[in-house]
Scaffold this active site. Sequence first.
Site, PDB file in Angstrom:
ATOM      1  N   THR A  30       0.855  -1.195   0.000  1.00 54.31           N
ATOM      2  CA  THR A  30       0.000   0.000   0.000  1.00 54.31           C
ATOM      3  C   THR A  30       0.887   1.240   0.000  1.00 54.31           C
ATOM      4  O   THR A  30       1.935   1.259   0.644  1.00 54.31           O
ATOM      5  CB  THR A  30      -0.900  -0.010   1.247  1.00 54.31           C
ATOM      6  N   GLY A  31       0.431   2.277  -0.712  1.00 54.69           N
ATOM      7  CA  GLY A  31       1.166   3.543  -0.703  1.00 54.69           C
ATOM      8  C   GLY A  31       1.537   3.967  -2.110  1.00 54.69           C
ATOM      9  O   GLY A  31       1.251   3.274  -3.092  1.00 54.69           O
ATOM     10  N   ASP A  88       8.381   3.692   5.242  1.00 56.40           N
ATOM     11  CA  ASP A  88       8.582   5.106   5.604  1.00 56.40           C
ATOM     12  C   ASP A  88      10.006   5.375   6.043  1.00 56.40           C
ATOM     13  O   ASP A  88      10.509   6.479   5.848  1.00 56.40           O
ATOM     14  CB  ASP A  88       7.585   5.487   6.702  1.00 56.40           C
ATOM     15  N   LYS A  98       6.833   1.369   9.030  1.00 57.01           N
ATOM     16  CA  LYS A  98       5.780   1.420   8.027  1.00 57.01           C
ATOM     17  C   LYS A  98       4.497   1.923   8.682  1.00 57.01           C
ATOM     18  O   LYS A  98       4.393   1.934   9.894  1.00 57.01           O
ATOM     19  CB  LYS A  98       5.530   0.015   7.440  1.00 57.01           C
ATOM     20  N   GLY A  99       3.571   2.338   7.845  1.00 56.19           N
ATOM     21  CA  GLY A  99       2.255   2.662   8.363  1.00 56.19           C
ATOM     22  C   GLY A  99       1.814   4.104   8.199  1.00 56.19           C
ATOM     23  O   GLY A  99       0.692   4.440   8.581  1.00 56.19           O
ATOM     24  N   GLU A 107      -0.603  -5.029   6.454  1.00 57.43           N
ATOM     25  CA  GLU A 107       0.737  -5.202   5.874  1.00 57.43           C
ATOM     26  C   GLU A 107       1.562  -6.179   6.713  1.00 57.43           C
ATOM     27  O   GLU A 107       2.313  -6.991   6.171  1.00 57.43           O
ATOM     28  CB  GLU A 107       1.457  -3.852   5.787  1.00 57.43           C
TER      29      GLU A 107
HETATM   30  C1  5RP Z   1       1.363   2.116   4.267  1.00 58.22           C
HETATM   31  C2  5RP Z   1       2.835   1.983   4.284  1.00 58.22           C
HETATM   32  C3  5RP Z   1       3.555   2.475   3.088  1.00 58.22           C
HETATM   33  O1  5RP Z   1       4.249   1.415   2.518  1.00 58.22           O
HETATM   34  C4  5RP Z   1       4.498   3.548   3.512  1.00 58.22           C
HETATM   35  O2  5RP Z   1       3.752   4.561   4.166  1.00 58.22           O
HETATM   36  C5  5RP Z   1       5.262   4.144   2.332  1.00 58.22           C
HETATM   37  O3  5RP Z   1       4.395   4.824   1.510  1.00 58.22           O
HETATM   38  P1  5RP Z   1       4.878   5.618   0.225  1.00 58.22           P
HETATM   39  O4  5RP Z   1       5.376   4.588  -0.745  1.00 58.22           O
HETATM   40  O5  5RP Z   1       3.642   6.337  -0.236  1.00 58.22           O
HETATM   41  O6  5RP Z   1       5.947   6.582   0.658  1.00 58.22           O
HETATM   42  O7  5RP Z   1       3.441   1.481   5.182  1.00 58.22           O
HETATM   43  O8  5RP Z   1       0.813   1.688   5.478  1.00 58.22           O
END
Ligand code: 5RP
Length: 235
Positions: A30-31, A88, A98-99, A107
């Site tokens: 996700t993301g 993150d 993450k999150g 996840e």
């Molecule tokens: C979602 C996550 C994402 O993988 C994380 O926030 C990274 O997101 P992005 O690729 O948009 O920077 O842990 O819960």
Amino acid sequence: MLDAAGMKKAVAEEAVNRYVKDGMNVGLGTGSTAYYAIKRIGELVASGYDLTCVATSVQSEDLARECGIRVVELDEVDRLHVTIDGADEVDPKMNLIKGLGGALLREKIVAAATEREVIVADSSKLVEKLGTKAPLPVEVLQFGHQHTRYALQRQGCEPVLRMRDGKPFVTDGGNYIYDCRFPNGIDNPFYLETMVDAKPGVVENGLFLNTAVDVLICDPDGNITSMADSALKKG
Ligand code: 5RP
């Protein structure tokens, strides 16, 4: 020079090309980085790959279906061969926070059912110590969440209830998230994880420790490195 979106696209596509093979069960992260991985997986499906996928959020499931990908429930498969997800923060040992996208609970469950958890990120996500750039997201039950907050605060952080459109953000699991900022980063993530998980009301935390088998990183020049390969080279 690549901008942030260019790095995310390049690294996500590289991870799919490298790790996803015909016939696999694949976890969809996700993301905004996982977005490009899902798009690439959709292209593989369109080209004839037979893939069975499990999504880590409603958002990713919707995108996957739009891309023509077959999505099933996690319990419909025995295991996932590979999951490609974002992060993150990434430390030198491939431990993660993450999150920030709000999907940490699913996840983590999907990662635990996965043989190869592959993380894709741009180089801005690299840190020497977890918690120095990003807060640690902690998913909590709505019931009594202020009391859970006090308990989290006693771990030396400042927990802030995540909001969206003036209301508390609600996860796919129906819970709230506290983003916990540690003023000097997280000294011992393994100890912290145990302490956080022991608090009543905590559903899951965003520390993903010893979870990733590889982290692919793209820098602004478009160079993609595998942290697993670098570790092997270092011996
Ligand atoms: C979602 C996550 C994402 O993988 C994380 O926030 C990274 O997101 P992005 O690729 O948009 O920077 O842990 O819960």
